[in-house]
Write an enzyme that holds these catalytic residues in place. Structure first.
Site, mmCIF file in Angstrom:
data_model
loop_
_atom_site.group_PDB
_atom_site.id
_atom_site.type_symbol
_atom_site.label_atom_id
_atom_site.label_comp_id
_atom_site.label_asym_id
_atom_site.label_seq_id
_atom_site.Cartn_x
_atom_site.Cartn_y
_atom_site.Cartn_z
ATOM 1 N N GLY A 128 18.320 27.768 3.899
ATOM 2 C CA GLY A 128 18.017 27.649 5.327
ATOM 3 C C GLY A 128 19.241 27.283 6.147
ATOM 4 C CE LYS A 163 6.696 37.725 6.463
ATOM 5 N NZ LYS A 163 5.965 36.512 6.827
ATOM 6 N NE ARG A 191 20.545 23.511 -3.654
ATOM 7 C CZ ARG A 191 19.462 23.706 -2.933
ATOM 8 N NH1 ARG A 191 18.408 22.936 -3.101
ATOM 9 N NH2 ARG A 191 19.436 24.643 -2.016
ATOM 10 N N GLY A 231 18.803 31.767 -0.140
ATOM 11 C CA GLY A 231 18.388 31.285 -1.456
ATOM 12 C C GLY A 231 18.106 32.400 -2.442
HETATM 13 P P1 ADP Z 1 17.037 35.032 1.242
HETATM 14 O O1 ADP Z 1 16.313 33.899 0.571
HETATM 15 O O2 ADP Z 1 18.232 35.496 0.464
HETATM 16 O O3 ADP Z 1 17.356 34.727 2.682
HETATM 17 P P2 ADP Z 1 14.579 36.364 1.907
HETATM 18 O O4 ADP Z 1 13.816 35.118 1.596
HETATM 19 O O5 ADP Z 1 14.697 36.769 3.311
HETATM 20 O O6 ADP Z 1 16.042 36.302 1.246
HETATM 21 O O7 ADP Z 1 13.908 37.618 1.157
HETATM 22 C C1 ADP Z 1 13.658 37.632 -0.221
HETATM 23 C C2 ADP Z 1 12.359 38.279 -0.539
HETATM 24 O O8 ADP Z 1 12.260 39.579 0.029
HETATM 25 C C3 ADP Z 1 12.174 38.466 -2.024
HETATM 26 O O9 ADP Z 1 11.111 37.666 -2.453
HETATM 27 C C4 ADP Z 1 11.870 39.948 -2.181
HETATM 28 O O10 ADP Z 1 10.856 40.209 -3.120
HETATM 29 C C5 ADP Z 1 11.422 40.340 -0.806
HETATM 30 N N1 ADP Z 1 11.576 41.782 -0.577
HETATM 31 C C6 ADP Z 1 12.705 42.500 -0.614
HETATM 32 N N2 ADP Z 1 12.442 43.814 -0.428
HETATM 33 C C7 ADP Z 1 11.092 43.931 -0.274
HETATM 34 C C8 ADP Z 1 10.214 45.039 -0.075
HETATM 35 N N3 ADP Z 1 10.671 46.287 0.032
HETATM 36 N N4 ADP Z 1 8.890 44.776 0.024
HETATM 37 C C9 ADP Z 1 8.437 43.506 -0.065
HETATM 38 N N5 ADP Z 1 9.216 42.440 -0.269
HETATM 39 C C10 ADP Z 1 10.535 42.627 -0.364
HETATM 40 MG MG MG Z 2 14.245 33.286 0.675
#
Ligand code: ADP
Ligand code: MG
Length: 390
Positions: A370, A197, A36, A347
């Site tokens: 975010g 999610k 960063r 992230g």
């Molecule tokens: P980003 O930060 O890139 O937006 P998210 O925060 O939405 O991504 O999601 C990341 C999380 O999703 C990770 O901690 C990962 O472990 C979890 N994850 C991915 N696939 C699964 C799964 N099949 N079951 C449970 N958790 C999952």
């Molecule tokens: Mg995340």
């Protein structure tokens, strides 16, 4: 971009107040990842080369409105000074008479870093009097903190009431790339969505479904779609209160929404759990889906190889556990190889691309978690909206 940038204003002899995103991860008081800080260097260097002096400000962590020694920007001042090859003075606070005197004494080419803006509760409440005190420290405001652009705080939005405000190069770059994802991308346009999610990503799906040619689903969010289709998902992570939404999205999207065909399942949520690869129709009770399988990777590869624009948000599996990181890393490698504009937001997705060693081979890795999500949802980011129009 329709906002003014540092290129559009006279900087020579000016004292510039710049908001950066120096919210770096710390481990035992040391910076564990300085990306960063590096991301702000082009703007900082440009401003100094134009003959201006610079007052920098940022937040760090969550001090909750109190001065906390462990969340001082001192390690940032040190690292920034090393990267710039010139001294960076750390102010004892971000407002007050002493800080004002330090700012007033700056000569062209000199850099003052204010102490953590969130040491004051007035930062997050966007208190006008506090914003005015910050604004007194410069003659012109530059915002380059993309990671905080979705927050209307005193140091991102409040100060723009008192100073001419323009964007730095990082914000410009983020808008140029993320703007393709939400604007007029070259087709075929493929969106890859994963993460834990569905609920956190509904806004993104809804905004991009209309623009994309294909939306490839992975990660934990796929489970909710599977369950909505009536499949057995065992002990997989699922959001029962998002089942109706998932059903509606499936109906709306038709074959635009592509789900995994196989999965790596485990008998416990642990790296060392028993694991096997199964078709998505073969998940048994007691097992849980922790990654996409190789047939899914191949299927997604075919679609991605034809793409001209790709946006990826959300890991394909629990990539924090090495045994369930293969799907995520395979997608990262495909994105690095294909002949397309490739944009990574989120992230955890950014971290996955770093770990896969391909961050330099994709077109853009967003520095805002975010903020990039809100951008992809089509929301207006207040920190950007507050900047002067071209
Ligand atoms: P980003 O930060 O890139 O937006 P998210 O925060 O939405 O991504 O999601 C990341 C999380 O999703 C990770 O901690 C990962 O472990 C979890 N994850 C991915 N696939 C699964 C799964 N099949 N079951 C449970 N958790 C999952
Ligand atoms: Mg995340």
């Amino acid at each position: 971009m329709d906002k003014k940038t540092v290129r559009d204003v006279e900087l020579k002899g000016k004292r510039v107040l710049m908001r950066a995103d120096f919210n770096v991860p710390l481990q035992d008081g040391a910076i564990s990842d300085d990306n960063r800080i590096r991301a702000a260097l082009p703007t900082i260097t440009y401003i100094l080369e134009q003959g201006a002096s610079l007052v920098l400000m940022s937040h760090l962590g969550r001090p909750k409105g109190q001065a906390k020694l462990e969340l001082s920007l001192a390690p940032v001042a040190k690292r920034l000074s090393e990267l710039l090859g010139r001294p960076v003075t750390l102010a004892p606070d971000c407002v007050g008479p002493e800080v004002k005197a330090l700012a007033a004494a700056l000569q062209p080419g000199e850099v003052l870093l204010l102490e953590n803006t969130r040491f004051h509760a007035a930062e997050k409440t966007n208190d006008p009097a506090f914003a005015a005190q910050l604004a007194e420290l410069g003659e012109l405001f530059v915002n380059d903190a993309f990671g905080t652009a979705h927050r209307a705080h005193a140091s991102t939005v409040g100060v723009t009431q008192y100073l001419p405000a323009v964007a730095g190069f990082l914000i410009e770059k983020e808008i140029n790339f993320l703007g393709r994802a939400t604007g007029k991308p070259e087709h075929p346009y493929v969106v890859v969505l994963g993460g834990a999610k569905v609920s956190g990503k509904i806004g993104v799906i809804q905004n991009l479904l209309g623009k994309a040619d294909k939306v490839l689903i992975g990660g934990g969010m796929a489970n909710t779609f599977f369950k909505a289709q009536g499949l057995e998902i065992g002990d997989s992570l699922v959001e029962d209160d998002a089942l109706d939404t998932a059903r509606a999205l499936l109906a709306e999207a038709g074959d635009k929404l592509v789900l995994p065909v196989d999965a790596v399942v485990a008998n416990a949520f642990a790296n060392e759990a028993h694991r096997k690869t199964v078709g998505v129709h073969e998940v048994e009770p007691g097992w849980r889906i922790l990654d996409i399988g190789p047939a899914t990777v191949d299927h997604y590869r075919q679609i991605l190889e034809a793409a001209r624009t790709v946006v990826w948000n959300g890991p394909m599996g629990v990539f924090e556990m090495p045994n369930f990181a293969q799907g995520t890393f395979a997608i990262a490698e495909i994105l690095a190889e294909i002949d397309a504009i490739t944009i990574i937001g989120g992230g955890d997705s950014a971290a996955a691309v770093q770990q896969a060693g391909v961050a330099g081979k994709v077109s853009h890795v967003s520095t805002g978690g975010g903020a990039s999500l809100e951008f992809l949802e089509g929301k207006t980011l207040p920190g950007i909206a507050a900047l002067a129009d071209k």
